[in-house]
Scaffold this motif. Structure first.
Motif, PDB file in Angstrom:
ATOM      1  N   HIS A  33       0.851  -1.192   0.000  1.00 44.46           N
ATOM      2  CA  HIS A  33       0.000   0.000   0.000  1.00 44.46           C
ATOM      3  C   HIS A  33       0.883   1.237   0.000  1.00 44.46           C
ATOM      4  N   GLY A  34       0.522   2.200  -0.825  1.00 43.96           N
ATOM      5  CA  GLY A  34       1.273   3.444  -0.892  1.00 43.96           C
ATOM      6  C   GLY A  34       0.381   4.624  -0.548  1.00 43.96           C
ATOM      7  N   THR A 136       5.722   2.334  -4.281  1.00 43.43           N
ATOM      8  CA  THR A 136       4.850   1.242  -3.841  1.00 43.43           C
ATOM      9  C   THR A 136       5.266  -0.085  -4.471  1.00 43.43           C
ATOM     10  N   THR A 146       3.590  -1.377   3.659  1.00 47.51           N
ATOM     11  CA  THR A 146       3.085  -0.028   3.402  1.00 47.51           C
ATOM     12  C   THR A 146       4.249   0.932   3.220  1.00 47.51           C
TER      13      THR A 146
END
Ligand code: ZN
Length: 160
Positions: A33-34, A136, A146
């Motif tokens: 997740h970015g 990401t 993340t």
């Protein structure tokens, strides 16, 4: 010059409106997740690996046109590449977007396509929108769940 700018804008809008490889992936090997809190861009990237090759990639998310277009282009260019190549592209892309010598991490054909994003270097706030997708995918490859563009260890702090 303004014609060129219009063309670039059109390509960015096109990718932003109809992002490629958009959607969740059922059978993935890697996921990250970015988050780009400065702009509110958030994406998730999924990878399906075949050995050390990215066999398939998809992303989902929401954010500004630059972040969505950059994510869409990133997935097109990363698909089919080796893990090592993706990491080299990530470095080169960052240099390019900062207005530095990009080196040879990105093949010329792919570089031509990514050049549409090079204009963001005039807008420092937008640099993180353009690099989020690359942060990401790199996080997914190195096994980080993340990544935030505001993290320490983010690209801007991580000069090589
Ligand atoms: Zn953004």
């Amino acid at each position: 010059m303004s014609e060129l700018r219009e063309l670039y804008q059109e390509m960015i809008l096109d990718h932003g409106k109809a992002p490629r490889n958009f959607g969740t992936m059922e059978n993935f090997d890697r996921e990250a997740h970015g988050d780009n809190p400065l702009c509110g861009d958030r994406i998730t990237v999924w990878l399906h690996m075949d050995g050390d090759t990215v066999q398939d990639i998809s992303f989902e998310g929401q954010g500004c046109a630059i972040s969505m277009a950059s994510s869409s282009m990133m997935t097109e260019i990363v698909k089919g590449k080796s893990e090592e190549k993706v990491k080299a592209m990530f470095e080169s892309f960052h240099h390019m977007i900062m207005g530095e010598e990009p080196g040879d991490g990105i093949d010329p054909d792919d570089m031509d396509r990514l050049m549409v994003l090079a204009g963001v270097k005039q807008f420092p706030m937008r640099v993180k929108c353009a690099t989020l997708a690359w942060h990401t995918v790199n996080a997914a490859l190195v096994g980080k769940e993340t990544i935030s563009t505001e993290d320490e260890g983010g690209m801007e702090q991580r000069k090589v």
